[in-house]
Design an enzyme around this catalytic site. Structure first.
Site, mmCIF file in Angstrom:
data_model
loop_
_atom_site.group_PDB
_atom_site.id
_atom_site.type_symbol
_atom_site.label_atom_id
_atom_site.label_comp_id
_atom_site.label_asym_id
_atom_site.label_seq_id
_atom_site.Cartn_x
_atom_site.Cartn_y
_atom_site.Cartn_z
ATOM 1 N N ASP A 97 74.243 58.256 84.327
ATOM 2 C CA ASP A 97 75.143 59.136 85.098
ATOM 3 C C ASP A 97 76.524 59.017 84.361
ATOM 4 O O ASP A 97 76.757 58.421 83.472
ATOM 5 C CB ASP A 97 75.130 58.320 86.471
ATOM 6 C CG ASP A 97 75.775 56.977 86.395
ATOM 7 O OD1 ASP A 97 76.328 56.394 85.679
ATOM 8 O OD2 ASP A 97 75.165 56.070 87.422
ATOM 9 N N SER A 98 77.352 59.703 84.932
ATOM 10 C CA SER A 98 78.823 60.233 84.638
ATOM 11 C C SER A 98 79.553 58.961 84.249
ATOM 12 O O SER A 98 80.230 58.838 83.234
ATOM 13 C CB SER A 98 79.378 61.054 85.411
ATOM 14 O OG SER A 98 79.617 60.636 86.542
#
Length: 330
Positions: A97-98
């Site tokens: 994820d980011s």
């Protein structure tokens, strides 16, 4: 470059994803850099064809004749045809994820199929997970909305190590259950001895190893080996550990250091996301990819089939499994 460059662009490679960058943006950047490199090569010499051109007869200014002349075929010229390569698909393995960082495996050409093989091999991944004691947030992250503050003076390294041992023990028991193996068989025994017991299908997050690398309250750093995880589950794991320690904790960093047989040493930095570096990385990794996938998938051939649709997965869920989530793409 052209087709020769494309031929060397077939396989798996790893990049280092920095925190704050979405995996889709990373993939798009890599695709653009590869297309730029493929189109930057010197175009092949244009094909020649024979045309009869009208011109004066030698020695005469008035008499004309047709002369056979070889001229280039402009239909293949880059200014006429446009760029040779306009699209290139790069596949992404177990995503990050980011907020997370670390090793991200990508595939080009037949490497996109190898990503599926990696997924089916249920390989473990390593993370370093950093936590801070004394507070809890709504999303288990340091920058989330603060919901509670607690003391942590009573927390010791020994107490943390005991909690980690309990987590590892409960997950190792569940690992055997989710592997769907009959441990009375010789094949299963050999797999257990060699340490290759893995689930044959989807499961909750399973932790195969967890230990504390650093303990300097309020901060602590964990090393986690696991499979079928999401980064959110790892952040929640830090929260759960804080509660077990009669305190609270939030996660400040999730960093993947290994994905299957790709490590940080294999991961290309942002400055290396170019055609030549990626080609070299694919060629260097190719023999290891083949050998490791064969070794990982071979023990499962001929072993029992996965449980049917009516057979529940949740009968022996580990205490810290944190609940099942969709694992597609993770």
């Amino acid at each position: 470059m052209g087709s020769a460059g494309l031929a060397r662009l077939q396989g798996l490679f790893a990049v280092y994803k920095p925190p704050g960058l979405k995996w889709k943006h990373l993939r798009d950047t890599v695709e653009l850099q590869l297309l730029k490199g493929l189109n930057a090569g010197k175009p092949p010499a244009p094909k020649q064809r024979v045309r009869f051109l009208l011109g004066p007869v030698e020695g005469s200014e008035e008499e004309l004749t047709l002369t056979a002349t070889r001229v280039p075929t402009l239909i293949d010229h880059p200014l006429v045809r446009g760029l040779a390569f306009t699209s290139l698909k790069v596949g992404v393995g177990h995503r990050l994820d980011s907020q997370a960082s670390g090793v991200l495996v990508l595939g080009v050409g037949h490497g996109r199929g190898l990503l599926t093989d990696m997924y089916n091999a249920h390989l473990t991944k390593d993370y370093t997970v950093r936590g801070v004691l004394g507070k809890a947030t709504d999303d288990f992250c340091e920058d989330g909305r603060l919901v509670e503050k607690t003391t942590y003076d009573h927390v010791t390294r020994e107490k943390l190590d005991r909690i980690l041992a309990v987590i590892q023990g409960s997950h190792q028991k569940a690992l055997v259950t989710y592997s769907n193996l009959d441990l009375q068989t010789q094949e299963a025994y050999e797999m257990a001895v060699s340490g290759v017991i893995r689930p044959m299908n989807k499961s909750p997050m399973l932790i195969t190893g967890i230990r504390c690398l650093q303990f300097a309250p309020p901060e602590f750093l964990l090393e986690v080996q696991c499979m079928h995880e999401t980064q959110k589950q790892l952040r929640r794991l830090v929260h759960e550990i804080g509660l077990e320690l009669k305190s609270t904790a939030v996660c400040t960093q999730v960093r993947r250091t290994r994905d299957g047989f790709f490590t940080l040493d294999d991961a290309l930095l942002r400055t290396q996301w170019d055609l030549a570096s990626i080609q070299d990385a694919i060629q260097a990794a190719a023999p290891r990819v083949v050998a490791e996938l064969e070794k990982s998938l071979r023990p499962w051939l001929g072993i029992q089939e996965p449980p049917g649709p009516g057979q529940p997965w949740d009968s022996e869920r580990p205490r810290f499994a944190l609940g099942p989530e969709s694992h597609v793409g993770h």
